[in-house]
Design an enzyme around this catalytic site. Structure first.
Site, PDB file in Angstrom:
ATOM      1  N   SER A 162       0.813  -1.220   0.000  1.00 31.19           N
ATOM      2  CA  SER A 162       0.000   0.000   0.000  1.00 31.19           C
ATOM      3  C   SER A 162       0.843   1.265   0.000  1.00 31.19           C
ATOM      4  O   SER A 162       0.382   2.325  -0.431  1.00 31.19           O
ATOM      5  CB  SER A 162      -0.947   0.010   1.202  1.00 31.19           C
ATOM      6  N   ASP A 408      -3.246   6.552  11.874  1.00 35.67           N
ATOM      7  CA  ASP A 408      -2.431   5.899  10.849  1.00 35.67           C
ATOM      8  C   ASP A 408      -1.098   6.632  10.758  1.00 35.67           C
ATOM      9  O   ASP A 408      -1.016   7.733  10.200  1.00 35.67           O
ATOM     10  CB  ASP A 408      -3.161   5.927   9.511  1.00 35.67           C
ATOM     11  N   HIS A 411       1.042   5.248   6.519  1.00 33.78           N
ATOM     12  CA  HIS A 411       0.860   5.805   5.185  1.00 33.78           C
ATOM     13  C   HIS A 411       1.110   7.314   5.205  1.00 33.78           C
ATOM     14  O   HIS A 411       1.413   7.889   6.262  1.00 33.78           O
ATOM     15  CB  HIS A 411      -0.548   5.467   4.681  1.00 33.78           C
TER      16      HIS A 411
END
Length: 432
Positions: A162, A408, A411
């Site tokens: 990702s 998060d 990312h």
């Protein structure tokens, strides 16, 4: 996963073709002058001396893992282009709200909800305004038109997890606004997502393969499983989708971050498979051996450019940069100022495996360029989505009462840090 893709627009600059022609002319003139003034032995002596000085200097600048490797690039200085030796990965972040961001989040047609931090409530957007400044040169300005022209009739394929998908989204967003709506398309076919610039017959693609080799996490949507299993000797199921690519950008790191991994010899469908737990970093080494063997046999060395993106750091332990115990990237809006900062989320041993693998490939005639984004990204604890992203599952009351518990810190927001990764990739593609 397939629903997490929307992109952005980019302000193009003047084409680099004219710059490169000027560079070529200058180099030709310099070569002619030296041909008159210098003997062959003098040239050799000067060249050797220059290489020695450069090696000593770059070693002095050294950082962790490949950061001390110089890159030959066309750098822009005072409006004129010149070729010089420059370590693009050794530098500093400079606040620049006049030139950055390179595009606006809302204007990116294919922006991912996982990365659209402004859309999901982030008010402080200063993280979009930082420019990476190498110590010895300037990065060439990203020129979407020039890149698309270079990609005419070609496939640029990102392969990995990702984080690589985030870099792919960034790249598509960087070129998106330069292409009329009726001359671009997006298509998903299983693990492969393809953005096409129709006028250029060029594609920028992403293929989901978080371990590069086969694993039980290969489904692009349903891949979060309690136990991870890899087939370290099997890659063909993935590789057949990018065998004929012209440019390949690989990454694999985060999904390997555990002390042991269950390895399967045999197929997932067969009841006769042999399973064995293998310790890190040995299992990582085995997988990269399979990857490198595939490259050696199948890649067209005269056609395909190969890149490997180093590990993307996480910021999950604030005490490592002087924050409070038990805190993470939640509410962080400033960069880490400590030069050479290195968090425990980045594993030098694993990247040493990558280094060794790529050195061995080089000896076998396969050239893989490394985009060493690790150190420059270590400073950017401000650049993660934190709580400002789409939540794919409903949050519990306990999570809502403690936002850092679902922040998060892996990312990256877009526009943001991955755009700089692509500026580095652009420099390699266009000038190296």
């Amino acid at each position: 996963m397939a629903s997490t893709n929307q992109f952005l627009g980019f302000r193009s600059e003047s084409p680099v073709g004219k710059e490169k022609m000027n560079v070529a002319k200058k180099l030709h003139m310099v070569a002619g002058t030296w041909g008159v003034r210098c003997s062959f032995h003098s040239l050799v002596g000067i060249l050797v001396a220059t290489l020695i000085v450069a090696a000593v200097y770059m070693t002095g600048e050294g950082g962790r893992w490949l950061e001390d490797r110089p890159v030959t690039t066309t750098c822009q200085n005072g409006g004129e282009s010149s070729c010089s030796m420059c370590n693009l990965f050794s530098g500093k972040w400079v606040f620049d709200n006049r030139s950055y961001p390179l595009y606006k989040e809302k204007e990116c047609t294919f922006m991912s909800d996982q990365l659209a931090c402004g859309k999901f409530g982030r008010q402080d957007l200063n993280h979009q305004n930082w420019r990476w400044q190498p110590h010895q040169c300037d990065l060439p300005r990203f020129n979407a038109t020039a890149l698309l022209e270079r990609l005419r009739g070609k496939r640029l394929v990102f392969v990995g997890d990702s984080l690589n998908r985030g870099q792919w989204v960034s790249m598509v967003c960087l070129v998106d606004s330069n292409i009329p709506p009726n001359l671009k398309s997006m298509h998903t076919n299983g693990s492969l997502i393809t953005f096409k610039a129709i006028e250029y017959n060029a594609t920028i693609e992403f293929y989901w393969a978080p371990m590069l080799v086969e694993s039980n996490s290969d489904d692009p949507v349903m891949h979060r499983l309690p136990e991870r299993v890899v087939r370290v000797q099997a890659i063909e199921k993935h590789a057949r989708h990018w065998t004929d690519a012209d440019l390949l950008v690989f990454n694999t790191y985060l999904w390997w971050r555990r002390s042991k991994m269950k390895v399967l010899w045999g197929s997932f469908e067969s009841p006769d498979g042999i399973y064995k737990e293998v310790e890190m970093v040995r299992v990582y080494e085995m997988a990269l051996k399979t990857w490198s063997d595939w490259l050696e046999v199948h890649v067209n060395r005269s056609k395909t450019q190969l890149f490997f993106v180093s590990m993307s750091p996480t910021h999950q332990r604030a005490e490592e940069w002087g924050g409070g115990n038990g805190q993470n990237c939640y509410s962080e809006t400033e960069l880490i100022s400590e030069e050479g900062y290195w968090g425990t989320g980045s594993c030098p041993k694993m990247m040493g495996v990558v280094d060794d693998t790529i050195k061995k490939l080089k000896k076998r005639g396969v050239d893989v360029k490394v985009l060493n984004i690790t150190q420059l990204s270590e400073y950017r604890k401000d650049g993660h989505p934190s709580i400002y992203r789409k939540q794919w599952e409903s949050l519990t009351e306990d999570q809502l009462s403690d936002p850092k518990s679902y922040a998060d810190c892996i990312h990256w927001c877009l526009p943001g840090v991955p755009d700089v990764w692509n500026e580095l990739l652009y420099a390699y593609i266009m000038y190296y």
